[in-house]
Enzyme design. Sequence first.
Site: not given
Length: 650
Positions: A158, A169
């Site tokens: 990420h 996300d």
Amino acid sequence: MKKSFRLLAGLALLGLGQNALAQTSGPAQTMSQRMADAFISWHPDSILIGSRKTARWDYEQGLMLKAVERVWQRTGDAKYYTYIVKDIDQFVQPNGVIRTYKLDDYNLDNLTTGHALLTLAQVSQGSQAAQEKYKQAAQTLRKQLDGQPRTKEGGFWHKKVYPNQMWLDGLYMAEPFYAEYSKVFNQPAGFDDVAKQFALIEKHLVDSKTGLLYHGYDESKEQKWANKQTGQSPNFWDRGMGWYAMALVDVLDYFPANHPQRAQLIKDVQRLAPVLAKYQDPKTGTWSLVVDQGSRKGNYAEASGSSMFVYMLAKGVRMGYLDRKYAAVAQKGYDGLLKTFVATENNALAFNGTVSVGGLGGNPYRDGSYEYYLSEPLRKNDLKGVGPFILASIEMEIAKENSIGQNKTVGLDYYFNHEFRKNSITGEQEQWHYTWEDRTHGGFWLLGNQFRELGAKTVSIPTAPTAASLKGIDVYIIVDPDSKKETPKPNFVQANDIKAISDWVKAGGTLVMMANDTSNCEIPHFNELAKAFGMSFIPKSLNMVKGDQFEQGRVDIPAGNAVFKHTKAAYIKELAPIGLQGNTGKALVSKGSDVIMATAKVGKGTVFVVGDPWLYNEYTDGRKIPAVYENFNAGKDLATWALQQKAAIK
């Protein structure tokens, strides 16, 4: 104390939401426009995130620019485009360098604004040099992915500061941009990598019992929040799942129809939809912050995740990925958004109930517990809620009208109109001028989008018209056939073409013929086709416009017009007027003694004729001509009318 505050806040939001609904009845702006306008009023000069004092390159910025772009595409109002350019140009320098962006951070969040760069790189900007900086900036973001740290299986971390971790996300932050870039730059290998990221999320973050997705996965299993056997974080956070849900339906916009993993991505959408339906609150239509624990003390309906789920479900139905029964789930969810989170303040919209943040690890450490997610404060007008609400609103607005084109196909001729140029981004040869794909001034991308959002499928017809090539086509559009000065070997309309098209029209097809002024269109052969329906293009040019004297191109649309029901004035320059023979063709729009547009009923079918391709992007996207000329509305009116003709026959 916290429970009492949330209860009072919820009651206040409910009341405000009902007030908002009361003020939106009637022919006002759509909800998506009203919320976009409210957002612009909050951030007129630059997009400030949270409590920051200065603007910087950020994923919330990218999310909002995508929402604003969709409103522009739905309205043809240039103020939304202007806002995007104004914001992006604060960051992208003339040499393509992005101010405040740091590639070496290897943060997937920084890729989301790449959508806006790709849009601006594709639409006309006045010169190639003006477009080049956006192309270079997009290439910089794409370069980040080449060095982005990965798990051993190939999943993107990420962020560099979160080693070995994949978060839900990140799929929204990176993959839609990665997929769009792969399409625009014609780099098909990128689609394989995008598909891999989703496959790894499905493998490691889907709970086998509930079908919900955990927020994050630590391959090393070293994080305190990570399950020592699975590496999964402890809970199902709604916005994390929302990011993933939006990413799924958005990457499919760019995936080639024949890509071997496209079907699996659609299956992933279909796997997730019933899970979302199951955990929707049956009373409010919303979803809880911690999705599977709606009745637990302290949990509450959360705005951003709920908006994201509505968007995914509504778009999934529209695109045909989901059974239509999920339209009711989306509608219930959207009703819940309006009642629970939407408010009015000083005659403008506001949006409440968005949790400010949700993460894992870091300092102070976020352990992914139920208590952690509830500890993050709520914010009013938080962009992570506002953006998805606008996107959800657009989908619900489309849903109200897209039955018009259901099960209908619109074919655009690529045979008689067959010009080529070098693509400004890839350098490869491409067909252009009045094509569905072309987003520059001379393309029909926006008109095609209007047909698609009315529910129709758009296809190109690259071969001569025959019974076989026109089979399954409901609306056939022929625009500006080539002359010898436009292409070395033009395909002129021949007698067998006229017979095939005439037979197709008589059987119930709707034909749209758009010529051009006689110096820029192969009129003689095209006229033979028009004459088959009692019409012809007269060899003279009307509405010769000098410079920006747009009034010279004005065409007034009479009230009660059968085709253009929402258009009062259009801009059409340098067009050939229409001659009528016999009783077949009927004048639709005239200017003085000259017929500008005409229609004909032939057998079970219908023909529409106009002497100019006037609905190309340059004159529909709102950026060039004054707003008094409603070409965008005219395009939607024509698309609606054309799609309704076959329905009327049936």
